[in-house]
Design an enzyme around this catalytic site. Sequence first.
Site, PDB file in Angstrom:
ATOM      1  N   GLU A   1      -2.003  -4.484   9.360  1.00  0.00           N
ATOM      2  CA  GLU A   1      -1.365  -4.095   8.100  1.00  0.00           C
ATOM      3  C   GLU A   1      -1.835  -4.991   6.953  1.00  0.00           C
ATOM      4  OE1 GLU A   1       3.210  -3.570   6.374  1.00  0.00           O
ATOM      5  OE2 GLU A   1       2.781  -5.031   7.947  1.00  0.00           O
TER       6      GLU A   1
ATOM      7  N   LYS B   1       4.544   4.083   3.979  1.00  0.00           N
ATOM      8  CA  LYS B   1       5.536   3.448   4.855  1.00  0.00           C
ATOM      9  C   LYS B   1       6.947   3.891   4.499  1.00  0.00           C
ATOM     10  CE  LYS B   1       6.652  -1.265   6.465  1.00  0.00           C
ATOM     11  NZ  LYS B   1       6.179  -2.664   6.379  1.00  0.00           N
TER      12      LYS B   1
ATOM     13  N   CYS C   1       4.172  -1.186  10.542  1.00  0.00           N
ATOM     14  CA  CYS C   1       4.984  -2.379  10.798  1.00  0.00           C
ATOM     15  C   CYS C   1       6.460  -2.051  11.009  1.00  0.00           C
ATOM     16  CB  CYS C   1       4.765  -3.405   9.704  1.00  0.00           C
ATOM     17  SG  CYS C   1       5.207  -5.090  10.235  1.00  0.00           S
TER      18      CYS C   1
END
Length: 291
Positions: free
Chosen positions: A43, A115, A152
């Site tokens: 990431e 995200k 993540c």
Amino acid sequence: MRKITVAAIQMSIPETREKSIEKAERLVREAAAKGANIVLLPELFETKYFCQERRYEHYDLAMPLLENPAIKRFSEVSRELGIVLPISFYERDVSNFYNSIAMIDNGEILGVYRKTHIPDDHFYQEKFYFTPGDTGFRVWETRFGKIGVGICWDQWFPEAARCMALQGAELLLYPTAIGSEPIIGCDSMPHWRRCMQGHAAANVLPVIAANRTGTESVTPDDGNAHQTSELTFFGSSFITDPTGEILESADRESDCVLLREFDLDEIRTERYEWGVFRDRRPEMYELIAGK
């Protein structure tokens, strides 16, 4: 048989964006030379993990998709090597800022995932930098299979993995930047792994996780008079089989390339045989949807 080879790259992050892209490219080429068809980088690998502190000037790190230097460079690398590259980047879209993935297949950008779950913790202060994603969970039909990517903090949510599986994902990929927990004082690495192993087992899909390593520090000398801190990223990147067993595992410190071959047709048969999608009862899950 549809046999493909996936790679997870684990790396510490150099001081400059240019050096980070150079290092990442070197590791991508190493993976491709060993037969990788799909290569996952960590990431936000272009820069140090800027979310450790709140500084308005860090907004300048964000760029539109087609202006980002990593996207430009790895589009070329993907085309040259004939591989699939999900590239993590800090995206600016007019006045919004996202933690995003661009899915690149043979040089073509298939689309972007933003995200969904944005954490806010001491030294993981992502809500200051990122707007919650508006793309929904995405799965891409690539030349090497259907790929879902979470970023993540997404990896802690079984709902995200199931949504990607329901869209036909054959592999789940999680680029990551996670390490020490200075406030709660625990080693979160085993918990982190077990969450994703559960996603693999529950959905009968391999999971690939790529993390960064190294210690990154913030001091008043960096221009922030209000914070002194450091994070040590714990590496431990891994690849599971479709039952959640870890097949390939990295240590906590080294730069490395993990590789594993899978037969996607064989795994699809295994998924059908277990019947976990046949026996779902979505009408009973209203509580999960917040109803």
